[in-house]
Design an enzyme around this catalytic site. Structure first.
Site, short mmCIF file in Angstrom:
data_model
loop_
_atom_site.label_atom_id
_atom_site.label_comp_id
_atom_site.label_asym_id
_atom_site.label_seq_id
_atom_site.Cartn_x
_atom_site.Cartn_y
_atom_site.Cartn_z
CD GLU A 169 -22.86 -12.11 -84.92
OE1 GLU A 169 -23.62 -12.27 -85.91
OE2 GLU A 169 -23.06 -11.27 -84.05
CE1 TYR A 171 -16.26 -16.14 -84.21
CE2 TYR A 171 -18.63 -15.85 -84.22
CZ TYR A 171 -17.41 -15.79 -83.56
OH TYR A 171 -17.36 -15.37 -82.25
NE ARG A 219 -27.00 -14.49 -84.82
CZ ARG A 219 -26.30 -14.44 -83.69
NH1 ARG A 219 -25.90 -15.54 -83.09
NH2 ARG A 219 -25.99 -13.28 -83.17
CG HIS A 257 -16.95 -10.94 -83.22
ND1 HIS A 257 -17.98 -10.54 -82.41
CD2 HIS A 257 -17.03 -12.29 -83.28
CE1 HIS A 257 -18.67 -11.60 -82.00
NE2 HIS A 257 -18.11 -12.67 -82.52
CB ALA A 315 -28.10 -14.07 -75.70
CD GLN A 344 -19.26 -3.14 -65.51
OE1 GLN A 344 -20.10 -2.27 -65.65
NE2 GLN A 344 -18.64 -3.31 -64.37
CD1 TRP A 582 -14.37 -1.83 -78.26
CD2 TRP A 582 -15.05 -0.42 -79.84
NE1 TRP A 582 -15.52 -2.34 -78.80
CE2 TRP A 582 -15.95 -1.50 -79.78
CE3 TRP A 582 -15.28 0.59 -80.78
CZ2 TRP A 582 -17.08 -1.59 -80.60
CZ3 TRP A 582 -16.40 0.50 -81.61
CH2 TRP A 582 -17.28 -0.58 -81.51
#
Ligand code: FAD
Ligand code: NAP
Ligand code: SF4
Length: 679
Positions: A169, A171, A219, A257, A315, A344, A582
């Site tokens: 992701e 990181y 991961r 991300h 998840a 949301q 977006w």
């Protein structure tokens, strides 16, 4: 628990390292915000224990930083001391007491750390952060590896069954691996071997200090979806090295991300990235986990049967329904409260530093605050009869909770089906998941014996004659009328007429209002442009021939000329969800929709819609139709009539207040009122 054998692959045991798990699903890592809240570990323990009771075989915690610089935001959770580990013991004890297994995710945010102390392999700012990271020195790199190892040791002290090393992701670990973010010239940068030394050292050293029985999950970013990301050959080489370094299982990471491609939002097809993990199947001796947009047992079973992976990570579906695995095992998938991938109440909350919740399940992360979802009472046991008027999200939620708490409930709906506005929302391309919420509530209401009266527009007489102890008005909203000179012309229609198929709009359209519904309507009427599939339209290279898996997005412009307008200044749709707004803007822009803010509507006549733009002045839009999406007003005509006759009513959802209304609020108010009435 009886296995109805509907999902033979899903419920076949699997061994990862020293653990034998009874099914093939892990509950993937989710940061809830409780990690940082005072007393949050007690709530987290309850939250995780509930999911173990619901059949989660192995849980991965939200990311915990191994040091100060690695926290995702100021005050973020980290594990560097024994007393930190002691706090985690509440979680491991609660999970183990229920017979579950849990591993702690170690996450160093790297340049995504939203603090001035962010570090990275090189001092290159991420496009989604305002903080430029400091490049780690060679000693700093070694110290960071030690902090990962120390975090794993502390996790072992806390009683975790293992750790997940977060290598995807975008990181810190991912930043070392990608040449785009790693411009180092020492032994940690340059060649692929040097760039991957950082994760390999971490895994090797964790294995050394934690011994053979501690599970190490890694991961692995298999599809970076950013320029300069890893090539497929590199992904495969790294996976093999990670296995050699001592990992017991590899989990899949999809997209950094900062990638401008949706990876988990509702328009991503269910299991839409399983093809990525599948490419690695058969290449390693340890199990592989696939992930992203799995939300029901059918699509998990299919992915396993198709040999896309050995296991599945879900998840958010565990937020929506802690009992998803138990219901799957019992062969009653229709009873699952399915995650609709809206983000949301979960991710959008976390990004706003609020505690995560769930739109379809307000109990999530507040397990202590509400009555049990299955109270064990039977309907009517209280000897009180309640009428609920309106079967939208608010009414369905309230009626089912009331019945769950022992009331006898009559649910009146004037339409011929349950669901309220969700019946319209589900028609929006990419929002088909809204079907699942209606299906869940229909089943729950029937199971709880609620008397559902469809096609029944109830009036005050009927309600008074019914002898109810309480009357709940959940009658929703009406579209707000738009009033300018000419707004009564035939070409002006509202969003309901368009979405229900009552009118076919022409080729030149102006949409009044760029809120959630304005955006959805613009999507609906320009869908002719979406001729490619999800992967093609977003530019994902299924063959993974390019670095990062990127291809040229294949989008066409709609034949309709659409203007999406709002009066307020600033970015159109600024109030849409942080993690999804977006996506809507990019989709509409690429379809040729013109989005304008700061507009004053002057009049509508034969030449079109006359407007004044705050900077550009007057202009006229030639239009065949104007679609009004100007918000809503409460609809509760029965309130005054009943109150005039001395009957007390409770009001929830849009009928109470249409401003800032969404389904999250409607469903929550239904639960809250039922709980209040039961006290
Ligand atoms: P409603 O859903 O309006 O339900 C009210 C019900 O009461 C209706 O079924 C009506 O027929 C019935 N009724 C009224 N009077 C009577 C009577 N006298 N007798 C019997 N029955 C009666 N929200 C989100 O959170 N996320 C989204 O992505 C989202 N997308 C949306 C997309 C579209 C296109 C639309 C239209 C809405 C969307 N919403 C979304 C909004 C969400 O659907 C509403 O906030 C929610 O439905 C409000 O719930 P409610 O129960 O208060 O009202
Ligand atoms: P909304 O988000 O409040 O937007 C209403 C729009 O109408 C605004 O753009 C507003 O902008 C405009 N408007 C308000 N009064 C007006 C008037 N008198 N004349 C002209 N324009 C006016 O409401 P909505 O779009 O109807 O959505 C309803 C609810 O459903 C929202 O709470 C939303 O969160 C939810 N929803 C969410 C999603 C999602 O994807 N998350 C999707 C759909 C709906 P200006 O005042 O600037 O003109
Ligand atoms: Fe799923 Fe939406 Fe609930 Fe998040 S808020 S768990 S995305 S249903």
């Amino acid at each position: 628990m009886k296995n109805h054998n509907k999902y033979p692959n899903l419920f076949s045991p699997i061994k990862i390292g020293s653990l034998t798990l009874p099914n093939r699903v892990i509950m993937g890592s989710m940061h809830t915000g409780l990690e940082e809240e005072k007393g949050g570990f007690v709530k987290l323990a309850k939250f995780y224990a509930e999911r173990v009771k619901g059949g989660a075989a192995l849980i991965v915690t939200g990311g915990i930083s191994p040091n100060m610089s690695g926290v995702t935001a100021w005050g973020g959770s980290r594990i560097t001391r024994v007393w930190h580990a002691r706090k985690h013991e509440k979680i491991t004890e609660a999970v183990h007491n229920e017979g579950g297994r849990i591993i702690m995710q170690i996450l160093h945010a790297g340049r995504y750390a939203y603090t001035p102390f962010a570090v990275a392999p090189s001092a290159i700012k991420s496009p989604i952060s305002k903080f430029k990271p400091r490049a780690l020195s060679s000693r700093g790199v070694k110290r960071t590896i030690k902090s990962f190892v120390r975090a794993a040791q502390l996790a072992q002290i806390a009683g975790y069954d293992g750790v997940e090393v977060m290598g995807s992701e975008g990181y810190l670990i991912n930043e070392f691996i990608a040449s785009e973010t790693n411009k180092r010239t020492d032994e940690w940068g340059g060649s692929f071997e040097n760039r991957t030394r950082f994760p390999l050292e971490i895994v090797e050293q964790i294995r050394d200090v934690t011994g053979p029985n501690f599970v190490i999950m890694y991961r692995l970013s298999m599809l970076d979806l950013v320029h300069g990301g890893s090539s497929w050959d590199e992904v495969e080489m790294l996976a093999k090295s990670i296995e050699k370094a001592g990992a017991n299982v590899i989990n899949t990471g999809i997209g950094w991300h900062e990638a401008r491609i949706p990876t988990i939002a509702t328009m991503v097809p269910r299991g839409g990235f399983a093809f990525v993990t599948k490419r690695l199947m058969g290449k390693l001796g340890i199990p592989l986990i696939t992930t992203n947009r799995f939300n029901d047992p059918e699509n998990c079973e299919q992915a396993l049967a198709d040999k896309c992976a050995d296991m599945i990570s879900m998840a958010r579906p565990f937020l929506a329904d802690p009992f998803i695995m138990k219901k799957s095992e019992l062969g009653v998938p229709e009873q699952i409260n399915t995650c609709i991938a809206c983000n949301q109440a979960c991710l959008d909350h976390v990004f706003k530093q609020k505690i995560a919740s769930c739109l379809v399940n307000p109990r999530a992360c507040e397990e202590d605050a509400w009555p049990e979802a299955e109270s064990g009472l039977s309907m009517g046991q209280r000897g009180e009869k309640v009428a609920v008027i309106g079967a939208g999200p608010a009414g369905m939620s309230c009626a089912s909770e009331l019945a769950n708490l022992g009331f006898e409930v009559d649910l009146f709906e004037k339409a011929d089906s349950l669901g309220g506005q969700f019946n319209v929302a589900k028609k929006i391309p990419g929002k088909e998941e809204f079907h699942s919420t209606i299906r869940y509530f229909s089943n729950r209401l029937s199971r709880l014996n609620v008397n559902i009266k469809l096609s029944c527009e109830v009036d005050a007489e009927m309600l008074i004659a019914g002898g109810y102890s309480n009357i709940v008005l959940a009658s929703g909203v009406l579209p707000r009328r738009w009033k300018i000179p000419g707004s009564d012309r035939d070409e002006v229609v509202d969003y309901l007429q368009v979405l229900k198929g009552e009118v076919e709009v022409g080729d030149n359209v102006a949409i009044i209002g760029a809120g959630g519904i304005g955006f959805d309507v613009a999507d609906f009427i320009t869908h002719d442009a979406d001729d490619a599939g999800f992967l093609e339209s977003w530019g994902i290279d299924e063959q993974m021939e390019e670095r990062g898996g990127l291809a040229q997005p294949m989008r066409t412009v709609s034949k309709r000329k659409v203007h999406l307008l709002q009066r307020s200044p600033g970015k159109p749709g600024a109030k849409l969800g942080k993690t999804t707004g977006w996506i809507h803007r990019v989709t509409l822009r690429d379809r040729g929709v013109k989005m304008l803010s700061g507009i004053e509507y002057v009049k509508l006549d034969d030449s079109g819609l006359h407007c004044i733009h705050e900077n550009k002045g007057e202009f006229v839009l030639p239009v065949d139709n104007v679609i009004v999406c100007a918000g809503q007003v409460p609809f509760a005509p029965l309130k005054d009539e009943l109150e005039k006759r001395g009957v007390k009513v409770s009001i929830i959802g849009g009928a109470l207040n249409a401003s800032g209304l969404d389904a999250q609020r409607a469903i929550r108010e239904g639960l809250a009122l039922a709980t209040e009435l039961a006290v």
